[in-house]
Design an enzyme around this catalytic site. Structure first.
Site, PDB file in Angstrom:
ATOM      1  N   GLU A 137     -10.529  24.909 -17.579  1.00  0.00           N
ATOM      2  CA  GLU A 137     -10.767  26.128 -18.350  1.00  0.00           C
ATOM      3  C   GLU A 137      -9.559  27.057 -18.249  1.00  0.00           C
ATOM      4  OE1 GLU A 137     -14.361  27.314 -16.420  1.00  0.00           O
ATOM      5  OE2 GLU A 137     -15.427  25.562 -17.190  1.00  0.00           O
ATOM      6  N   GLU A 159     -18.275  21.994 -17.360  1.00  0.00           N
ATOM      7  CA  GLU A 159     -17.729  21.179 -16.267  1.00  0.00           C
ATOM      8  C   GLU A 159     -18.255  19.750 -16.307  1.00  0.00           C
ATOM      9  OE1 GLU A 159     -18.708  24.288 -15.877  1.00  0.00           O
ATOM     10  OE2 GLU A 159     -17.018  25.352 -14.979  1.00  0.00           O
ATOM     11  N   ASP A 181     -17.922  26.637  -6.400  1.00  0.00           N
ATOM     12  CA  ASP A 181     -19.348  26.948  -6.573  1.00  0.00           C
ATOM     13  C   ASP A 181     -19.900  26.361  -7.885  1.00  0.00           C
ATOM     14  OD1 ASP A 181     -19.390  29.640  -4.533  1.00  0.00           O
ATOM     15  OD2 ASP A 181     -17.512  29.183  -5.548  1.00  0.00           O
ATOM     16  N   PHE A 182     -18.987  26.145  -8.852  1.00  0.00           N
ATOM     17  CA  PHE A 182     -19.445  25.645 -10.157  1.00  0.00           C
ATOM     18  C   PHE A 182     -19.614  24.122 -10.168  1.00  0.00           C
ATOM     19  CE2 PHE A 182     -17.044  29.343 -12.439  1.00  0.00           C
ATOM     20  CZ  PHE A 182     -17.847  30.257 -11.787  1.00  0.00           C
ATOM     21  N   HIS A 187     -19.390  32.835  -5.966  1.00  0.00           N
ATOM     22  CA  HIS A 187     -17.964  32.580  -6.179  1.00  0.00           C
ATOM     23  C   HIS A 187     -17.179  32.597  -4.867  1.00  0.00           C
ATOM     24  CE1 HIS A 187     -19.529  34.301  -9.934  1.00  0.00           C
ATOM     25  NE2 HIS A 187     -18.607  33.607 -10.555  1.00  0.00           N
TER      26      HIS A 187
END
Lengths: 337, 377
Positions: free
Chosen positions: A29, A70, A95-96, A139
């Site tokens: 991204e 993702e 975290d993602f 995050h």
């Protein structure tokens, strides 16, 4: 030797490998476009500026912006890697990773095993981790133990600009999927970094300081704190060896045990959650393999088993501090039966 | 402080050392000590060295106990005549116990440079000399697999008299990995090219091991540019060399393998500290370095034997020549020091292996200064 930031060291690693090997490409991204005016390219170089300038040198074919999906682009990377390309994927925050677990845990990590070694997955997933930037609980996590748990993945947590560059080059040249985690509070850290390409191998711990009284094992941002604690303790005549395993998987237990032959005391500093984290993992292995060397109970310095708080005072209290490391060392050194 | 009181400080070996530990006092407090006598073992992150007493007297205080790491410049002990009152010694300790020299301030700063010589890129460290402005500089050339830090214990002492240039050979240290054909002739050409590029009318050449052969070949090619030649355990005087060392050095990829290999360089293998091993590994892990080292080894030491014989070149030189060898050298046999031309000053150092500049720096500095003195510049 030239001094460079952690961010610059990582950028150089990708740049040098993209020059060396046309199969290497970057996606994620905002890695090409990023913030800036509408239509502007390479304005920022990803959320943390690490890929800045790569688009200008290598073009949009090899520096690809992705949608905020993702699961799709990590799956695409795993597939690209199986076909012979060498993707380096940026995921803004570790975290993602939750939204693409299947692609990582059940796909990329398994290919080599399920296809009898005939398929390899030379894929690097770069992501930021760590607390200390007021980014709150979604995050700020230090999730490397999650990936360490999965066989088939290699997991890297660098603590200096020199190591970051050499480990990332090694990660890109490695034929297995590598989770490469960068502490978001360390991007501006400076250190000596040679201009050319070099590797730092996986599974070899760095020993940053030698001392006979205690071994402090730490990862990532905790390494600097361990070094500061060691310097303070030295003023009182307590000499610490500081070991940075650099990779959680594979892990260099041999070097830790070797230092314990002299020190007999172990303090492990880990920014990850205490349950099933690196501190408990290393403590477990050492208790199993080197119990006879220990003169005192193993001390763990970790956050509490709680999400990272947002309030600045709480966040500061949450992260292992130099004072807590010092106290743990004193407890180990002063321990009597 | 009376003239009879000599403070002993944590020495600085080489330009990168910022702290060190007193590994062991070799003289107990209260014992008499002669000037030049071994005083304490100093452990740095790279290697352990013996510090000698700067003056005669009694070791009145060992301020820093064995095992403690302190910054360079810290007062670690006090030597004084037996007649100096305790109160005066205490005053010296009190005044300086907390006093530390900032490492960066103790020398006029060494400068790192990179010089291009044809296709080669040569990195070097230049330390300005504290001596007369017309003093002829000394150029230090390390051996196979080494780098400029091999001179860490002698560099600052030599710089007290003249500028010191410690270079990294092509394929080594911070120099480029382009090595041409990797032959001795090419390496010697890099040194003469460097001397020209830096506009040095003359230089004292000091070479160790392979660097000795390089220095000798450079001196033979350009005698007018060489004021004197000092060779430490040089290659070039006989066919034997520890081929297992060369092969093992090239093959070692991990700390453990390399520790055993590097241990062969020293009379006391325990002197090798982790940092020295790490530094060599860092060099070997740079792209292009393993190939460059293998090519040099193939050109200079094919099949574990020395391919070059430089005895005729040594005989042709008019400048002062010194040969310095550790008696416990396991890499290049000290027997090669026999039969050299008359006029070559030979120093045999007991208790040193293949790296006398690290194991016996005081003796090496003395021999080098003698050689420079014979040149008179």
């Amino acid at each position: 030797m030239p001094r460079k930031s952690f961010r610059q060291a990582l950028n150089e690693a990708m740049r040098l490998e993209m020059r060396r090997d046309p199969r290497v490409f970057v996606m994620g991204e905002d890695v090409a476009g990023g913030k800036g005016a509408s239509g502007e390219q390479d304005a920022w170089g990803g959320a943390f500026g690490v890929t800045k300038g790569l688009l200008a040198e290598f073009g949009p074919e090899r520096v690809r912006d992705t949608p905020i999906t993702e699961s799709a682009f990590v799956g695409a990377a795993a597939g690209a890697a199986m076909t012979g390309l060498r993707p380096v994927v940026e995921i803004m925050f570790v975290d993602f990773m939750g939204v693409c677990f299947d692609q990582i845990f059940n796909q990329a990590a398994k290919f080599r095993y399920m296809f009898g070694g005939k398929a390899v997955t030379p894929m690097v997933l770069r992501a930021t981790f760590g607390a200390g930037t007021r980014s709150a609980s979604q995050h700020s996590q230090a999730l490397y133990p999650l990936f360490t748990h999965i066989p088939g993945l290699k997991v890297v947590v660098p603590s200096s600009p020199y190591d970051a560059k050499g480990l990332l080059i090694q990660a890109i040249r490695d034929d297995d999927p590598v989770i490469f985690l960068e502490h978001k509070a360390m991007y501006d850290d400076m250190g000596e970094v040679p201009d050319g390409a070099y590797v730092v191998p996986f599974g070899e711990a760095g020993v940053l300081r030698d001392g006979g009284d205690v071994t402090i094992v730490a990862y990532g941002r905790m390494v600097g704190r361990a070094m500061e604690a060691a310097a303070r303790l030295a003023r009182d005549g307590i000499e610490a060896t500081v070991v940075d395993p650099r990779t959680t998987s594979p892990i260099d237990i041999d070097t830790i045990v070797e230092t314990l032959e002299e020190t007999g005391r172990l303090v492990i500093v880990d920014e990850a959650y205490p349950r099933c984290g690196m501190a408990s993992d290393i403590a477990g292995i050492v208790a199993e393999e080197a119990f006879g060397l220990l003169k005192a109970p193993i001390q763990k310095v970790t956050p509490p088993h709680a999400p990272v708080p947002y309030a600045p005072e709480l966040e500061a209290a949450y992260i292992p501090s130099v004072e807590k490391i010092e106290a743990a060392v004193r407890k180990a050194v002063g321990w009597t039966r | 402080m009376s003239a009879a009181v000599t403070p002993v400080r944590m020495p600085r070996y080489g330009m990168t050392m910022t702290e060190g530990a007193v590994a062991r006092w070799l003289v107990a407090p209260g014992e008499a000590v002669a000037a030049g006598q071994d005083l304490a073992e100093i452990e740095t992150t790279k290697i352990t060295n013996v510090e000698t007493a700067a003056a005669a007297g009694v070791l009145r205080r060992a301020v820093v106990e064995a095992g403690r790491i302190v910054p360079v410049g810290t007062l670690i002990g006090v030597i004084a005549d037996a007649g100096v009152p305790d109160a005066e010694i205490d005053a010296v300790v009190a005044a300086q116990a907390e006093w530390v020299v900032e490492a960066a301030d103790t020398d006029a700063g060494p400068v790192d440079e990179v010089v291009t010589v044809g296709a080669l890129s040569i990195a070097l460290r230049r330390t300005p000399g504290a001596g007369p402005s017309d003093a002829v500089p000394v150029v230090l050339i390390h051996g196979f697999g080494g780098d400029r830090d091999n001179w860490m214990f002698v560099e600052s002492q030599l710089a007290a008299e003249r500028p010191v240039l410690a270079l990294d050979l092509p394929g080594h240290g911070a120099s480029g990995t382009e090595i041409g054909d990797g032959t001795l002739k090419t390496l010697a050409g890099a040194v003469t090219g460097l001397i020209d590029a830096l506009n040095l009318p003359r230089a004292h050449l000091v070479g160790h091991s392979l660097g000795g052969a390089v220095a000798l070949a450079a001196a033979a090619a350009r005698p007018e540019a060489v004021a004197s030649l000092s060779l430490l355990a040089p290659v070039g005087f006989g066919p034997e060399i520890d081929g297992g060392y060369i092969a093992g050095f090239l093959a070692a990829e991990r700390r453990k393998d390399l520790k055993d290999i590097l241990g062969r360089l020293f009379a006391n293998a325990d002197a090798v500290e982790r940092r020295m091993i790490d530094d060599v590994l860092r060099m070997k892990r740079r792209d292009g370095v393993p190939e460059a080292l293998a090519a040099i080894a193939a050109a200079v030491f094919p099949d574990g034997r020395q391919a070059v014989d430089l005895r005729a070149e040594a005989a042709s030189l008019a400048c002062p020549v010194a040969v310095i060898w550790g008696e416990a050298d396991r890499i290049v046999p000290i027997a090669h020091a026999a039969g050299l031309p008359a006029g070559v000053a030979t120093s045999r150092i007991a208790g040193a292996g293949h790296m006398p500049q690290l194991e016996a720096p005081a003796e090496v500095v003395r021999a080098l200064r003698d050689c420079f003195a014979r040149a008179g510049v």
